[in-house]
Design a protein around this motif. Sequence first.
Motif, PDB file in Angstrom:
ATOM      1  N   ARG A  62     -36.985  76.506  -2.098  1.00 17.45           N
ATOM      2  CA  ARG A  62     -37.403  75.117  -2.298  1.00 17.45           C
ATOM      3  C   ARG A  62     -37.232  74.710  -3.758  1.00 17.45           C
ATOM      4  O   ARG A  62     -36.686  73.641  -4.070  1.00 17.45           O
ATOM      5  N   ASN A  66     -34.585  71.979  -5.369  1.00 19.47           N
ATOM      6  CA  ASN A  66     -35.017  70.884  -6.253  1.00 19.47           C
ATOM      7  C   ASN A  66     -34.225  70.895  -7.554  1.00 19.47           C
ATOM      8  O   ASN A  66     -33.799  69.841  -8.045  1.00 19.47           O
ATOM      9  N   PRO A  78     -40.547  61.533  -3.939  1.00 22.41           N
ATOM     10  CA  PRO A  78     -41.703  62.101  -3.239  1.00 22.41           C
ATOM     11  C   PRO A  78     -41.544  62.091  -1.720  1.00 22.41           C
ATOM     12  O   PRO A  78     -41.999  63.014  -1.043  1.00 22.41           O
ATOM     13  N   ASP A  80     -38.941  62.702  -0.118  1.00 20.12           N
ATOM     14  CA  ASP A  80     -37.957  63.713   0.267  1.00 20.12           C
ATOM     15  C   ASP A  80     -38.576  65.095   0.432  1.00 20.12           C
ATOM     16  O   ASP A  80     -37.901  66.029   0.858  1.00 20.12           O
ATOM     17  N   ARG A  81     -39.836  65.228   0.135  1.00 23.43           N
ATOM     18  CA  ARG A  81     -40.475  66.548   0.136  1.00 23.43           C
ATOM     19  C   ARG A  81     -40.435  67.211   1.507  1.00 23.43           C
ATOM     20  O   ARG A  81     -40.155  68.410   1.600  1.00 23.43           O
ATOM     21  N   ASP A  85     -38.632  70.747   2.303  1.00 24.06           N
ATOM     22  CA  ASP A  85     -39.383  71.855   2.888  1.00 24.06           C
ATOM     23  C   ASP A  85     -38.693  72.387   4.144  1.00 24.06           C
ATOM     24  O   ASP A  85     -38.638  73.594   4.365  1.00 24.06           O
TER      25      ASP A  85
END
Length: 106
Positions: A62, A66, A78, A80-81, A85
């Motif tokens: 992860r 990023n 935010p 896209d989290r 994941d």
Amino acid sequence: MTPWSNENLSSRAYADPYAAPDPHDDTWPTPVQAGDDLDYFLPPPNPAERLGRVLAPRDERRLALNVALTAAGIPPMPEDRAVIDQLSALPADVNTVLQRWLHHTL
């Protein structure tokens, strides 16, 4: 109903929001010392002070994803989290290919 008119407000003083401030009105704080430069480098990290924790492989993927997105000029938002994941839950070889694709966009 009476339409609004600027003439009805003649008793109020007009204040120009772009007028120059009073020279005696100092709104900015003064520096600590006149010649001080507050920008300096941090000392290098001390390896003995590192935490002895190891990240789970999914967390490593992860973070690597990023970093690859940000380096490619696509900073994750935010919202896209959840997607990041889910991509991190895929096998390591899928994540490696995604990072390689992103690296080639540079």
